[in-house]
Design a protein around this motif. Structure first.
Motif, PDB file in Angstrom:
ATOM      1  N   ALA A 231     -10.360  -1.431  11.474  1.00  0.00           N
ATOM      2  CA  ALA A 231      -8.954  -1.416  11.070  1.00  0.00           C
ATOM      3  C   ALA A 231      -8.449  -2.829  10.797  1.00  0.00           C
ATOM      4  N   VAL A 232      -8.819  -3.759  11.667  1.00  0.00           N
ATOM      5  CA  VAL A 232      -8.407  -5.158  11.488  1.00  0.00           C
ATOM      6  C   VAL A 232      -9.018  -5.740  10.222  1.00  0.00           C
ATOM      7  N   VAL A 233     -10.307  -5.478   9.993  1.00  0.00           N
ATOM      8  CA  VAL A 233     -10.966  -5.967   8.784  1.00  0.00           C
ATOM      9  C   VAL A 233     -10.281  -5.414   7.534  1.00  0.00           C
ATOM     10  N   GLY A 234      -9.950  -4.122   7.552  1.00  0.00           N
ATOM     11  CA  GLY A 234      -9.314  -3.502   6.399  1.00  0.00           C
ATOM     12  C   GLY A 234      -7.964  -4.107   6.073  1.00  0.00           C
ATOM     13  N   VAL A 235      -7.154  -4.363   7.108  1.00  0.00           N
ATOM     14  CA  VAL A 235      -5.811  -4.896   6.893  1.00  0.00           C
ATOM     15  C   VAL A 235      -5.847  -6.381   6.537  1.00  0.00           C
ATOM     16  N   VAL A 236      -6.666  -7.154   7.255  1.00  0.00           N
ATOM     17  CA  VAL A 236      -6.666  -8.616   7.082  1.00  0.00           C
ATOM     18  C   VAL A 236      -7.434  -9.059   5.853  1.00  0.00           C
ATOM     19  N   TRP A 237      -8.603  -8.467   5.598  1.00  0.00           N
ATOM     20  CA  TRP A 237      -9.467  -8.975   4.534  1.00  0.00           C
ATOM     21  C   TRP A 237      -9.582  -8.063   3.309  1.00  0.00           C
ATOM     22  N   LEU A 238      -9.321  -6.774   3.488  1.00  0.00           N
ATOM     23  CA  LEU A 238      -9.507  -5.863   2.355  1.00  0.00           C
ATOM     24  C   LEU A 238      -8.191  -5.375   1.749  1.00  0.00           C
ATOM     25  N   GLY A 239      -7.074  -5.815   2.317  1.00  0.00           N
ATOM     26  CA  GLY A 239      -5.778  -5.528   1.709  1.00  0.00           C
ATOM     27  C   GLY A 239      -5.230  -4.130   1.946  1.00  0.00           C
ATOM     28  N   ASP A 240      -5.700  -3.404   2.972  1.00  0.00           N
ATOM     29  CA  ASP A 240      -5.166  -2.068   3.250  1.00  0.00           C
ATOM     30  C   ASP A 240      -3.705  -2.157   3.679  1.00  0.00           C
ATOM     31  N   ARG A 241      -2.891  -1.220   3.205  1.00  0.00           N
ATOM     32  CA  ARG A 241      -1.467  -1.231   3.503  1.00  0.00           C
ATOM     33  C   ARG A 241      -0.968   0.172   3.833  1.00  0.00           C
ATOM     34  N   THR A 242       0.279   0.229   4.311  1.00  0.00           N
ATOM     35  CA  THR A 242       0.930   1.514   4.561  1.00  0.00           C
ATOM     36  C   THR A 242       1.949   1.766   3.449  1.00  0.00           C
ATOM     37  N   ARG A 243       2.582   2.949   3.488  1.00  0.00           N
ATOM     38  CA  ARG A 243       3.685   3.183   2.571  1.00  0.00           C
ATOM     39  C   ARG A 243       4.821   2.232   2.913  1.00  0.00           C
ATOM     40  N   GLU A 244       5.581   1.887   1.908  1.00  0.00           N
ATOM     41  CA  GLU A 244       6.639   0.901   2.094  1.00  0.00           C
ATOM     42  C   GLU A 244       7.618   1.356   3.181  1.00  0.00           C
ATOM     43  N   GLY A 245       7.824   0.469   4.153  1.00  0.00           N
ATOM     44  CA  GLY A 245       8.764   0.736   5.229  1.00  0.00           C
ATOM     45  C   GLY A 245       8.226   1.583   6.359  1.00  0.00           C
ATOM     46  N   LEU A 246       6.956   1.991   6.274  1.00  0.00           N
ATOM     47  CA  LEU A 246       6.402   2.882   7.291  1.00  0.00           C
ATOM     48  C   LEU A 246       5.274   2.227   8.096  1.00  0.00           C
ATOM     49  N   ALA A 247       5.215   0.905   8.066  1.00  0.00           N
ATOM     50  CA  ALA A 247       4.140   0.204   8.786  1.00  0.00           C
ATOM     51  C   ALA A 247       4.195   0.477  10.285  1.00  0.00           C
ATOM     52  N   VAL A 248       5.418   0.514  10.835  1.00  0.00           N
ATOM     53  CA  VAL A 248       5.559   0.756  12.272  1.00  0.00           C
ATOM     54  C   VAL A 248       5.062   2.153  12.632  1.00  0.00           C
ATOM     55  N   TRP A 249       5.417   3.157  11.812  1.00  0.00           N
ATOM     56  CA  TRP A 249       4.974   4.521  12.080  1.00  0.00           C
ATOM     57  C   TRP A 249       3.457   4.643  11.976  1.00  0.00           C
ATOM     58  N   ALA A 250       2.864   3.928  11.031  1.00  0.00           N
ATOM     59  CA  ALA A 250       1.407   3.946  10.899  1.00  0.00           C
ATOM     60  C   ALA A 250       0.751   3.348  12.138  1.00  0.00           C
ATOM     61  N   ALA A 251       1.316   2.228  12.628  1.00  0.00           N
ATOM     62  CA  ALA A 251       0.765   1.590  13.828  1.00  0.00           C
ATOM     63  C   ALA A 251       0.895   2.510  15.038  1.00  0.00           C
ATOM     64  N   VAL A 252       2.046   3.179  15.156  1.00  0.00           N
ATOM     65  CA  VAL A 252       2.258   4.110  16.268  1.00  0.00           C
ATOM     66  C   VAL A 252       1.280   5.287  16.162  1.00  0.00           C
ATOM     67  N   GLY A 253       1.134   5.833  14.957  1.00  0.00           N
ATOM     68  CA  GLY A 253       0.212   6.946  14.760  1.00  0.00           C
ATOM     69  C   GLY A 253      -1.216   6.568  15.106  1.00  0.00           C
ATOM     70  N   PHE A 254      -1.645   5.381  14.687  1.00  0.00           N
ATOM     71  CA  PHE A 254      -2.988   4.901  14.983  1.00  0.00           C
ATOM     72  C   PHE A 254      -3.181   4.772  16.496  1.00  0.00           C
ATOM     73  N   ALA A 255      -2.218   4.116  17.160  1.00  0.00           N
ATOM     74  CA  ALA A 255      -2.329   3.899  18.608  1.00  0.00           C
ATOM     75  C   ALA A 255      -2.314   5.214  19.371  1.00  0.00           C
TER      76      ALA A 255
END
Length: 290
Positions: A231-255
């Motif tokens: 997950a860290v590799v995807g976000v930091v080096w491969l440019g993976d993103r969430t829908r606009e404004g939903l980054a917090v919900w994605a992080a909560v869902g993942f956790a």
């Protein structure tokens, strides 16, 4: 996301079949990387059926990895423990406690949040050194697995499980780094070699962890190894993103999904000793430590 979840269903069911077969196989050399253990397990039809489901799971996972971010795919893979728990209950007559049913619900809720907030897959190939770094991680996992087989109790289970999870994580990242399937390009791409080597190593370590270590400890290590790093590799080096404004919900869902999976860690392997020797092998030769 449908492919990622279908992959989780396949791998969750395969875990029940393969774990029973691995327990029925006789003990081997004591090394965490024991090829002969896999050869003995292949004599069990359940192990072969599990391998077929793992193959289908991998195909579905590849489709998902080529479409959505790595963090969503890996969270779904961790969620396969919820499938394993539900399958183990009727097949092996394993009773689910109230907290475990709640954990299944938590996994489903986390994956639902993740599915609603997942964004576009990153278009970056990452730095060139990333492909060689994956090879380095793969060799480190192979070495750690060979040493881990000689560690005591829970330390052995944790290292084997974490090593297996890390190997599966390397496979996921490697898939994203294979952008040209022409034979000449495949031969020259280090990610191809890390994918093949990491996949084989992960299966060896996982089979050894199932047979020799604490189920809960090994599976918890595997869940962490296969989710957080990729997950860290995807976000930091491969440019993976969430829908606009939903980054917090994605992080909560993942956790939430990963936390629920950890709560179901004992279902990383089937836990009915009486059923562990369907072909007459002595299940008592490899009792779980927990």
């Amino acid at each position: 996301m449908i492919c990622a979840l279908s992959s989780a269903v396949c791998i969750g069911t395969a875990s029940v079949l393969q774990a029973v077969a691995a327990r029925a196989a006789q003990l081997g050399t004591g090394s965490g990387v024991d090829v002969t253990l896999v050869l003995r397990a292949l004599r069990q039809w359940r192990y072969v059926a599990g391998l077929a489901l793992f193959g289908l799971s991998f195909a579905l996972q590849v489709v998902a990895l080529l479409t959505i971010p790595i963090y969503a795919v890996e969270a779904a893979q961790a969620g396969s423990l919820a499938v394993t728990a539900v399958v183990a209950a009727p097949v092996l007559k394993v009773r689910l406690r109230g907290l475990e049913w709640a954990a299944v619900a938590v996994v489903c809720a986390g994956l639902a949040l993740l599915g609603l907030s997942v964004g576009a897959q990153g278009g970056s190939d990452g730095p060139p050194a990333l492909r060689y770094a994956l090879l380095g991680v793969t060799f480190a996992v192979l070495l750690a697995g060979a040493v881990a087989g000689r560690l005591p109790g829970r330390a052995r289970a944790l290292v084997l499980g974490f090593g297996a999870g890390t190997g599966f994580g390397v496979v996921s990242v490697s898939v994203r780094l294979i952008d040209d399937v022409a034979p000449s390009a495949l031969v020259a791409n280090p990610a191809v070699y890390s994918l093949l080597l990491a996949g084989g190593t992960a299966f060896l370590l996982l089979t050894s962890a199932f047979q020799r270590g604490s189920v809960t400890t090994a599976t918890a290590g595997m869940v962490v190894g296969e989710t957080v790093g990729p997950a860290v590799v995807g976000v930091v080096w491969l440019g993976d993103r969430t829908r606009e404004g939903l980054a917090v919900w994605a992080a909560v869902g993942f956790a939430v999904a990963v936390a629920g999976a950890l709560a179901l860690a004992r279902f990383g392997e089937a836990t009915a000793t009486a059923e562990a020797a369907p072909d007459g092998a002595a299940a008592s030769s490899a009792k779980p430590e927990d």
